[in-house]
Design a protein around this motif. Structure first.
Motif, PDB file in Angstrom:
ATOM      1  N   GLU A 123       0.818  -1.260   0.127  1.00 59.85           N
ATOM      2  CA  GLU A 123       0.179  -0.124  -0.084  1.00 59.85           C
ATOM      3  C   GLU A 123       0.830   1.427   0.052  1.00 59.85           C
ATOM      4  OE1 GLU A 123      -2.682  -0.356   3.176  1.00 59.85           O
ATOM      5  OE2 GLU A 123      -3.723  -2.075   2.381  1.00 59.85           O
ATOM      6  N   ARG A 124       1.968   1.015   0.633  1.00 57.01           N
ATOM      7  CA  ARG A 124       2.930   2.244   0.623  1.00 57.01           C
ATOM      8  C   ARG A 124       4.356   2.055   0.816  1.00 57.01           C
ATOM      9  NH1 ARG A 124       1.965   4.988   6.767  1.00 57.01           N
ATOM     10  NH2 ARG A 124       3.146   3.128   7.674  1.00 57.01           N
ATOM     11  N   LEU A 125       5.134   2.834   0.282  1.00 56.73           N
ATOM     12  CA  LEU A 125       6.768   2.994   0.622  1.00 56.73           C
ATOM     13  C   LEU A 125       6.686   3.731   1.885  1.00 56.73           C
ATOM     14  CD1 LEU A 125       8.330   3.599  -2.811  1.00 56.73           C
ATOM     15  CD2 LEU A 125       7.631   1.256  -1.889  1.00 56.73           C
ATOM     16  N   THR A 126       8.006   3.232   2.823  1.00 58.66           N
ATOM     17  CA  THR A 126       8.393   3.917   4.177  1.00 58.66           C
ATOM     18  C   THR A 126       9.693   4.192   4.144  1.00 58.66           C
ATOM     19  OG1 THR A 126       8.059   2.014   5.563  1.00 58.66           O
ATOM     20  CG2 THR A 126       5.849   3.471   5.143  1.00 58.66           C
ATOM     21  N   LEU A 127      10.186   5.096   4.880  1.00 56.16           N
ATOM     22  CA  LEU A 127      11.412   5.544   5.102  1.00 56.16           C
ATOM     23  C   LEU A 127      11.502   6.044   6.201  1.00 56.16           C
ATOM     24  CD1 LEU A 127      12.384   8.370   3.905  1.00 56.16           C
ATOM     25  CD2 LEU A 127      12.145   7.293   1.986  1.00 56.16           C
ATOM     26  N   THR A 128      13.035   6.302   6.722  1.00 62.85           N
ATOM     27  CA  THR A 128      13.339   7.186   8.019  1.00 62.85           C
ATOM     28  C   THR A 128      14.449   7.747   7.308  1.00 62.85           C
ATOM     29  OG1 THR A 128      14.816   5.557   9.054  1.00 62.85           O
ATOM     30  CG2 THR A 128      12.287   5.490   9.884  1.00 62.85           C
ATOM     31  N   THR A 129      14.425   9.084   7.747  1.00 67.89           N
ATOM     32  CA  THR A 129      15.569   9.949   7.269  1.00 67.89           C
ATOM     33  C   THR A 129      15.716  11.150   8.046  1.00 67.89           C
ATOM     34  OG1 THR A 129      16.182  10.986   5.106  1.00 67.89           O
ATOM     35  CG2 THR A 129      14.051  11.399   5.811  1.00 67.89           C
ATOM     36  N   PHE A 130      16.880  11.860   7.826  1.00 61.92           N
ATOM     37  CA  PHE A 130      17.272  13.093   8.245  1.00 61.92           C
ATOM     38  C   PHE A 130      16.204  14.429   8.141  1.00 61.92           C
ATOM     39  CE2 PHE A 130      21.154  11.322   8.760  1.00 61.92           C
ATOM     40  CZ  PHE A 130      21.493  11.422  10.145  1.00 61.92           C
ATOM     41  N   ILE A 131      15.587  15.009   8.864  1.00 60.88           N
ATOM     42  CA  ILE A 131      14.754  15.966   8.551  1.00 60.88           C
ATOM     43  C   ILE A 131      15.237  17.310   7.899  1.00 60.88           C
ATOM     44  CG2 ILE A 131      13.253  17.811   9.761  1.00 60.88           C
ATOM     45  CD1 ILE A 131      12.565  15.841  12.080  1.00 60.88           C
ATOM     46  N   ASP A 132      16.428  17.544   8.344  1.00 54.33           N
ATOM     47  CA  ASP A 132      17.086  18.885   7.859  1.00 54.33           C
ATOM     48  C   ASP A 132      18.372  18.783   6.795  1.00 54.33           C
ATOM     49  OD1 ASP A 132      15.239  20.712   9.305  1.00 54.33           O
ATOM     50  OD2 ASP A 132      16.613  20.340  11.036  1.00 54.33           O
ATOM     51  N   VAL A 133      18.531  17.713   6.402  1.00 57.86           N
ATOM     52  CA  VAL A 133      19.694  17.251   5.444  1.00 57.86           C
ATOM     53  C   VAL A 133      18.865  17.281   4.003  1.00 57.86           C
ATOM     54  CG1 VAL A 133      21.313  15.763   4.467  1.00 57.86           C
ATOM     55  CG2 VAL A 133      20.819  16.027   7.016  1.00 57.86           C
ATOM     56  N   PRO A 134      19.672  18.354   3.299  1.00 57.95           N
ATOM     57  CA  PRO A 134      18.870  18.527   1.800  1.00 57.95           C
ATOM     58  C   PRO A 134      18.496  17.382   1.137  1.00 57.95           C
ATOM     59  CG  PRO A 134      20.600  20.327   2.437  1.00 57.95           C
ATOM     60  CD  PRO A 134      20.652  19.239   3.396  1.00 57.95           C
ATOM     61  N   TRP A 135      19.342  16.577   0.943  1.00 57.47           N
ATOM     62  CA  TRP A 135      19.123  15.440   0.282  1.00 57.47           C
ATOM     63  C   TRP A 135      18.261  14.228   0.880  1.00 57.47           C
ATOM     64  CZ3 TRP A 135      23.750  17.035   2.055  1.00 57.47           C
ATOM     65  CH2 TRP A 135      24.601  16.139   2.864  1.00 57.47           C
ATOM     66  N   ASN A 136      17.610  14.434   1.893  1.00 54.04           N
ATOM     67  CA  ASN A 136      17.257  13.418   2.821  1.00 54.04           C
ATOM     68  C   ASN A 136      15.567  14.136   2.656  1.00 54.04           C
ATOM     69  OD1 ASN A 136      19.150  11.940   5.345  1.00 54.04           O
ATOM     70  ND2 ASN A 136      19.778  12.491   3.208  1.00 54.04           N
ATOM     71  N   ALA A 137      14.983  14.202   3.795  1.00 54.73           N
ATOM     72  CA  ALA A 137      13.576  14.536   3.806  1.00 54.73           C
ATOM     73  C   ALA A 137      13.218  15.745   2.760  1.00 54.73           C
ATOM     74  CB  ALA A 137      13.206  15.159   5.278  1.00 54.73           C
ATOM     75  N   PRO A 138      13.806  16.821   2.444  1.00 51.94           N
ATOM     76  CA  PRO A 138      13.323  17.671   1.577  1.00 51.94           C
ATOM     77  C   PRO A 138      13.286  16.997   0.099  1.00 51.94           C
ATOM     78  CG  PRO A 138      15.129  18.818   3.090  1.00 51.94           C
ATOM     79  CD  PRO A 138      14.894  17.244   3.422  1.00 51.94           C
ATOM     80  N   TYR A 139      14.605  16.204  -0.296  1.00 52.97           N
ATOM     81  CA  TYR A 139      14.393  15.320  -1.677  1.00 52.97           C
ATOM     82  C   TYR A 139      13.179  14.719  -1.625  1.00 52.97           C
ATOM     83  CZ  TYR A 139      15.680  11.914  -4.615  1.00 52.97           C
ATOM     84  OH  TYR A 139      15.938  11.134  -5.635  1.00 52.97           O
ATOM     85  N   TYR A 140      13.142  13.654  -0.603  1.00 55.89           N
ATOM     86  CA  TYR A 140      11.856  12.977  -0.547  1.00 55.89           C
ATOM     87  C   TYR A 140      10.578  13.579  -0.812  1.00 55.89           C
ATOM     88  CZ  TYR A 140      15.220   9.172   0.615  1.00 55.89           C
ATOM     89  OH  TYR A 140      16.333   8.649   0.592  1.00 55.89           O
ATOM     90  N   GLN A 141      10.439  14.734   0.004  1.00 49.85           N
ATOM     91  CA  GLN A 141       9.250  15.416  -0.157  1.00 49.85           C
ATOM     92  C   GLN A 141       9.051  15.790  -1.642  1.00 49.85           C
ATOM     93  OE1 GLN A 141      10.023  18.582   2.742  1.00 49.85           O
ATOM     94  NE2 GLN A 141       8.503  17.638   3.899  1.00 49.85           N
ATOM     95  N   ARG A 142      10.091  16.189  -2.337  1.00 51.19           N
ATOM     96  CA  ARG A 142       9.914  16.572  -3.763  1.00 51.19           C
ATOM     97  C   ARG A 142       9.591  15.456  -4.611  1.00 51.19           C
ATOM     98  NH1 ARG A 142      14.552  19.243  -2.496  1.00 51.19           N
ATOM     99  NH2 ARG A 142      15.866  17.628  -3.547  1.00 51.19           N
ATOM    100  N   LEU A 143       9.791  14.136  -4.060  1.00 45.68           N
ATOM    101  CA  LEU A 143       9.182  13.142  -4.907  1.00 45.68           C
ATOM    102  C   LEU A 143       7.711  12.563  -4.476  1.00 45.68           C
ATOM    103  CD1 LEU A 143      12.555  10.878  -4.962  1.00 45.68           C
ATOM    104  CD2 LEU A 143      11.524  12.468  -6.685  1.00 45.68           C
ATOM    105  N   GLY A 144       7.151  13.247  -3.417  1.00 44.65           N
ATOM    106  CA  GLY A 144       5.995  12.797  -3.293  1.00 44.65           C
ATOM    107  C   GLY A 144       5.874  12.400  -1.920  1.00 44.65           C
ATOM    108  N   PHE A 145       6.771  12.015  -1.052  1.00 44.73           N
ATOM    109  CA  PHE A 145       6.783  11.490   0.287  1.00 44.73           C
ATOM    110  C   PHE A 145       6.177  12.629   1.235  1.00 44.73           C
ATOM    111  CE2 PHE A 145       9.582   8.525  -1.542  1.00 44.73           C
ATOM    112  CZ  PHE A 145       9.288   7.089  -0.931  1.00 44.73           C
ATOM    113  N   ARG A 146       5.487  12.054   2.082  1.00 44.13           N
ATOM    114  CA  ARG A 146       4.970  12.871   3.433  1.00 44.13           C
ATOM    115  C   ARG A 146       5.418  12.274   4.584  1.00 44.13           C
ATOM    116  NH1 ARG A 146       0.450  11.270   0.613  1.00 44.13           N
ATOM    117  NH2 ARG A 146      -0.075   9.983   2.337  1.00 44.13           N
ATOM    118  N   GLN A 147       5.692  13.409   5.588  1.00 44.89           N
ATOM    119  CA  GLN A 147       6.192  13.120   7.007  1.00 44.89           C
ATOM    120  C   GLN A 147       5.067  12.492   7.617  1.00 44.89           C
ATOM    121  OE1 GLN A 147       8.503  15.865   8.682  1.00 44.89           O
ATOM    122  NE2 GLN A 147       8.280  14.980  10.743  1.00 44.89           N
ATOM    123  N   ILE A 148       5.223  11.298   8.439  1.00 48.94           N
ATOM    124  CA  ILE A 148       4.314  10.715   9.040  1.00 48.94           C
ATOM    125  C   ILE A 148       4.292  11.256  10.569  1.00 48.94           C
ATOM    126  CG2 ILE A 148       3.385   8.356  10.097  1.00 48.94           C
ATOM    127  CD1 ILE A 148       5.085   7.184   7.751  1.00 48.94           C
TER     128      ILE A 148
END
Length: 172
Positions: A113-138
């Motif tokens: 049903e979904r892909l999940t991951l854990t990542t750094f919130i403030d590292v540019p190639w982590n959470a901000p990158y995944y947000q650009r790909l359509g991931f949302r913080q849980i």
């Protein structure tokens, strides 16, 4: 650039380890996380286990150069991205996006049903990158037990509380 993606094989393990070590060098740019540049990477045995269960994919050039990989863990109705790494000389060419797209397609075919991951919130190639790909913080109240456990393990490994988050990408 869109390189072909295939399931990783045992003979790829040395290259997979080199990719992750190369990718980790980006952390030299982050003062708080510089130690990760020389930190541990997935072991040969971990790669072998992912490969044996057909849970690791590799992007490689036409000449056979390994560019990046993604390893997943099925968890309930989710596919959790345990590791996504792109070699330094292949970064910023869409390799990570391509690997995630391949895994998303495979996960959807297999009923996830979904892909999940854990990542750094403030590292540019982590959470901000995944947000650009359509991931949302849980949010904390929506975290599954496996994700709660994973974040707790990361905190126990020394990651500062609040520096990491879990994210999701719905496969609908």
């Amino acid at each position: 650039m869109s390189l072909p993606v295939r399931l990783a094989q045992p003979q790829d393990i040395t290259q997979l380890i080199a990719i992750e070590r190369s990718a980790a060098q980006l952390f030299l740019q982050q003062p708080a996380w510089r130690f990760l540049a020389d930190g541990p990477v997935m072991s040969r045995q971990q790669h072998a286990d992912f490969i044996q269960h057909q849970r690791e994919w590799l992007a490689e050039s036409a000449s056979g150069e390994a560019a990046g990989f993604i390893a997943i863990l099925p968890q309930q109705q989710d596919w959790h991205i345990a590791e996504l790494s792109v070699a330094a000389n292949w970064q910023r060419r869409g390799i990570g996006r391509r690997l995630i797209a391949e895994v998303a397609a495979q996960a959807k075919l297999q009923g996830a049903e979904r892909l999940t991951l854990t990542t750094f919130i403030d590292v540019p190639w982590n959470a901000p990158y995944y947000q650009r790909l359509g991931f949302r913080q849980i949010t904390a109240e929506r975290l599954s037990l496996p994700l709660r456990q994973r974040l707790a393990e990361e905190a126990a490994q020394g990651f500062v509380a609040g520096s990491r988050c879990a994210m999701e990408f719905t496969l609908s």
